[in-house]
Design a protein around this motif. Structure first.
Motif, PDB file in Angstrom:
ATOM      1  N   SER A 272       2.530  36.347  45.549  1.00 17.33           N
ATOM      2  CA  SER A 272       3.443  37.408  45.932  1.00 17.33           C
ATOM      3  C   SER A 272       2.845  38.768  45.602  1.00 17.33           C
ATOM      4  N   ASP A 273       3.453  39.808  46.135  1.00 22.56           N
ATOM      5  CA  ASP A 273       3.138  41.165  45.708  1.00 22.56           C
ATOM      6  C   ASP A 273       3.624  41.337  44.265  1.00 22.56           C
ATOM      7  N   PRO A 274       3.119  42.362  43.548  1.00 26.31           N
ATOM      8  CA  PRO A 274       3.630  42.622  42.199  1.00 26.31           C
ATOM      9  C   PRO A 274       5.133  42.916  42.215  1.00 26.31           C
ATOM     10  N   ILE A 275       5.824  42.408  41.212  1.00 26.62           N
ATOM     11  CA  ILE A 275       7.270  42.582  41.059  1.00 26.62           C
ATOM     12  C   ILE A 275       7.518  43.347  39.770  1.00 26.62           C
ATOM     13  N   ASP A 276       8.243  44.441  39.836  1.00 28.55           N
ATOM     14  CA  ASP A 276       8.495  45.275  38.664  1.00 28.55           C
ATOM     15  C   ASP A 276       9.591  44.660  37.801  1.00 28.55           C
ATOM     16  N   LEU A 277       9.193  43.723  36.983  1.00 28.86           N
ATOM     17  CA  LEU A 277      10.105  43.060  36.057  1.00 28.86           C
ATOM     18  C   LEU A 277       9.380  42.878  34.736  1.00 28.86           C
ATOM     19  N   SER A 278       9.886  43.477  33.683  1.00 28.47           N
ATOM     20  CA  SER A 278       9.271  43.366  32.367  1.00 28.47           C
ATOM     21  C   SER A 278       9.705  42.049  31.719  1.00 28.47           C
ATOM     22  N   VAL A 279       8.732  41.279  31.272  1.00 27.95           N
ATOM     23  CA  VAL A 279       9.014  39.980  30.657  1.00 27.95           C
ATOM     24  C   VAL A 279       8.326  39.900  29.302  1.00 27.95           C
ATOM     25  N   ALA A 280       8.934  39.173  28.395  1.00 27.21           N
ATOM     26  CA  ALA A 280       8.403  39.028  27.038  1.00 27.21           C
ATOM     27  C   ALA A 280       7.606  37.734  26.912  1.00 27.21           C
ATOM     28  N   PRO A 281       6.659  37.686  25.969  1.00 24.22           N
ATOM     29  CA  PRO A 281       5.972  36.412  25.700  1.00 24.22           C
ATOM     30  C   PRO A 281       6.970  35.350  25.269  1.00 24.22           C
ATOM     31  N   LEU A 282       6.716  34.120  25.670  1.00 23.95           N
ATOM     32  CA  LEU A 282       7.530  32.965  25.300  1.00 23.95           C
ATOM     33  C   LEU A 282       8.976  33.093  25.785  1.00 23.95           C
ATOM     34  N   SER A 283       9.156  33.831  26.888  1.00 26.30           N
ATOM     35  CA  SER A 283      10.469  33.937  27.520  1.00 26.30           C
ATOM     36  C   SER A 283      10.482  33.093  28.788  1.00 26.30           C
TER      37      SER A 283
ATOM     38  N   ALA B 238      21.461  41.285  36.980  1.00 24.81           N
ATOM     39  CA  ALA B 238      20.912  42.631  36.817  1.00 24.81           C
ATOM     40  C   ALA B 238      19.388  42.628  36.822  1.00 24.81           C
ATOM     41  N   THR B 239      18.798  41.459  36.563  1.00 24.66           N
ATOM     42  CA  THR B 239      17.332  41.358  36.544  1.00 24.66           C
ATOM     43  C   THR B 239      16.777  40.741  37.820  1.00 24.66           C
ATOM     44  N   ASP B 240      17.636  40.431  38.778  1.00 18.94           N
ATOM     45  CA  ASP B 240      17.201  39.736  39.992  1.00 18.94           C
ATOM     46  C   ASP B 240      16.379  40.662  40.882  1.00 18.94           C
ATOM     47  N   HIS B 241      15.224  40.189  41.310  1.00 27.05           N
ATOM     48  CA  HIS B 241      14.335  40.948  42.192  1.00 27.05           C
ATOM     49  C   HIS B 241      13.877  40.051  43.339  1.00 27.05           C
ATOM     50  N   ALA B 242      13.852  40.610  44.546  1.00 27.56           N
ATOM     51  CA  ALA B 242      13.291  39.895  45.692  1.00 27.56           C
ATOM     52  C   ALA B 242      11.780  40.066  45.696  1.00 27.56           C
ATOM     53  N   ALA B 243      11.072  38.969  45.826  1.00 31.66           N
ATOM     54  CA  ALA B 243       9.615  39.028  45.950  1.00 31.66           C
ATOM     55  C   ALA B 243       9.237  39.323  47.391  1.00 31.66           C
ATOM     56  N   THR B 244       8.111  40.004  47.553  1.00 29.84           N
ATOM     57  CA  THR B 244       7.569  40.241  48.890  1.00 29.84           C
ATOM     58  C   THR B 244       6.145  39.724  48.959  1.00 29.84           C
ATOM     59  N   PHE B 245       5.703  39.528  50.182  1.00 24.34           N
ATOM     60  CA  PHE B 245       4.359  39.017  50.457  1.00 24.34           C
ATOM     61  C   PHE B 245       3.768  39.910  51.548  1.00 24.34           C
ATOM     62  N   SER B 246       2.802  40.736  51.137  1.00 26.53           N
ATOM     63  CA  SER B 246       2.281  41.777  52.039  1.00 26.53           C
ATOM     64  C   SER B 246       3.420  42.620  52.596  1.00 26.53           C
ATOM     65  N   GLY B 247       4.400  42.899  51.733  1.00 24.10           N
ATOM     66  CA  GLY B 247       5.515  43.745  52.089  1.00 24.10           C
ATOM     67  C   GLY B 247       6.663  43.060  52.795  1.00 24.10           C
ATOM     68  N   GLN B 248       6.526  41.774  53.105  1.00 25.92           N
ATOM     69  CA  GLN B 248       7.557  41.032  53.836  1.00 25.92           C
ATOM     70  C   GLN B 248       8.278  40.071  52.891  1.00 25.92           C
ATOM     71  N   THR B 249       9.567  39.867  53.136  1.00 29.76           N
ATOM     72  CA  THR B 249      10.328  38.941  52.291  1.00 29.76           C
ATOM     73  C   THR B 249      10.125  37.488  52.692  1.00 29.76           C
ATOM     74  N   GLU B 250       9.540  37.264  53.844  1.00 31.72           N
ATOM     75  CA  GLU B 250       9.285  35.911  54.334  1.00 31.72           C
ATOM     76  C   GLU B 250       7.788  35.639  54.306  1.00 31.72           C
ATOM     77  N   VAL B 251       7.419  34.385  54.014  1.00 30.97           N
ATOM     78  CA  VAL B 251       6.004  34.025  54.013  1.00 30.97           C
ATOM     79  C   VAL B 251       5.856  32.587  54.512  1.00 30.97           C
TER      80      VAL B 251
END
Length: 415
Positions: free
Chosen positions: A131-142, A108-121
């Motif tokens: 990578s481009d910013p990924i909308d995933l909230s993460v906690a300290p020490l996680s 449920a937390t899996d996100h594909a990273a992109t690089f200048s909008g592309q999935t391949e780099v």
């Protein structure tokens, strides 16, 4: 120049010498911005630490890292800095792992990273790629699982062998899979050098070091290195939880000569100055320079004198280069190692260590000093580690690593 002393426990004490920021240096900004949350120094892995080429061809590689700061977005840094040809990644995903010692992820937390909008780099030889910013909230020490697919193996691998964390390699494209059954396990990281976060973190503390910082003796997936303990202490205090910790230790590394990885001065630009949001630097490195000098044969008095001169000169270069970027530079004295069966130092080696530590402590050099030598040595035999903190005469034990982190005054980081 202000000098301040703290008492840090019944068994030992650590001396801290503090001076104002160098001219032009500024404290960390309160503005929200990208900051490094995890990092690893890169090297060409030794043959015993490298993967076979076929393992990284048509391969999924899942690696788990411990973040030292949280945020509402993440971005990952792929590394091909020691590669001799471009390295292609056709898919990169991030997710929250279900365990630090398993390849299973929360899909449920899996996100594909992109690089200048592309999935391949394609990362050029000698380069790194954010990578481009990924909308995933993460906690300290996680923990964060980063999974990549490599269609072809790198011609020369870029790696951090001393991960003290388990990575998983499986043939075929399985980047988004919830689990990787049958995957090969290795306690190394490959082609991955950093994770940044954006949130309330204002600055990073970079620790430049050798195996003592890299965590020699720490069990895989336990996160018990002294920088791990320091990160936990920073997060536990309201005054310092805006800071992250970036561990840039390489086992066997030296200040002046290549060996296990590039020498510290050569990797300084990439591993310190180019880190995202760095505000503080702790330098704990030099015991391998001292030990290697006479490990195989005695050295002349001239060689001993040259080593001390060249090492302190290199420290001076680090200080000036960091200050020019507004970074507060903290020197740590070299720990005793007379009990080392690997280096078997003599009284002359000890004199070299004392001379270098005297330079580190002297006002006018570092902006502050953490006296790990004073903290960790045996009061009756100061050339040796205190038995309460000793692993093998050279490296601290698990209790020693925690003692090191607990001894650092957090007031160092409140400017």
């Amino acid at each position: 120049m202000i000098q301040t002393r703290w008492t840090l426990g019944a068994l030992a004490a650590a001396l801290l010498i503090v001076s104002p920021f160098a001219a032009g240096a500024q404290p960390p900004s309160t503005k929200t911005h990208w900051v490094g949350s995890w990092a690893a120094s890169q090297q060409v892995p030794e043959p015993q630490n490298a993967l076979a080429p076929q393992d990284l061809s048509d391969a999924t590689l899942r690696q788990i890292v411990r973040l030292t700061a949280g945020g509402r977005q993440v971005r990952v840094r792929l590394s091909n800095v020691h590669g001799t040809a471009p390295l292609r990644f056709t898919s990169v995903h991030v997710a929250k792992p279900l365990s630090v010692s398993s390849p299973r992820i929360d899909v449920a937390t899996d996100h594909a990273a992109t690089f200048s909008g592309q999935t391949e780099v394609v990362v050029p030889a000698g380069a790194e790629y954010l990578s481009d910013p990924i909308d995933l909230s993460v906690a300290p020490l996680s923990d964060l699982a980063i999974t990549v697919y490599l269609p072809a193996s790198p011609e020369r691998q870029t790696s951090h062998p001393g991960s003290r964390a388990t990575s998983y390699v499986l043939a075929g494209q399985h980047v988004a899979d919830a689990d990787l059954p049958g995957a090969k396990t290795v306690d190394h990281w490959f082609a991955l050098s950093g994770v940044d976060v954006v949130g309330q973190t204002r600055g990073a503390v970079v620790i430049l070091g050798d195996s003592i910082t890299d965590g020699y003796g720490v069990a895989p997936n336990s996160n018990l290195r002294w920088p791990d303990h320091l990160a936990a202490r920073l997060q536990a205090s309201a005054k310092t939880r805006h800071l992250s910790v970036l561990n840039q230790g390489i086992g066997g590394n030296r200040v002046l000569r290549d060996g296990s990885g590039p020498n510290a001065l050569a990797r300084f630009e990439r591993d310190v100055l180019s880190q995202t949001g760095v505000a503080y630097l702790i330098v704990l490195e030099g015991v391998n320079d001292l030990g290697v000098l006479t490990r195989d044969a005695p050295a002349t008095p001239e060689a001993h004198a040259a080593l001390v001169r060249d090492m302190t000169g290199a420290y001076g270069q680090m200080i000036e280069r960091a200050r020019a970027r507004g970074i507060k530079v903290i020197g740590a004295t070299i720990l005793p190692y007379a009990g080392s069966a690997y280096y078997h130092p003599t009284a002359v080696n000890e004199a070299d260590r004392q001379a270098i530590n005297a330079w580190i402590r002297a006002p006018g050099h570092f902006d502050a000093v953490i006296d790990f030598d004073l903290l960790m040595r045996d009061p009756a035999k100061p050339e040796r580690l205190n038995a309460a903190y000793d692993n093998d005469g050279l490296h601290p034990s698990m209790a020693g690593y925690k003692t090191m982190a607990d001894a650092i005054p957090l007031s160092l980081f409140d400017q």
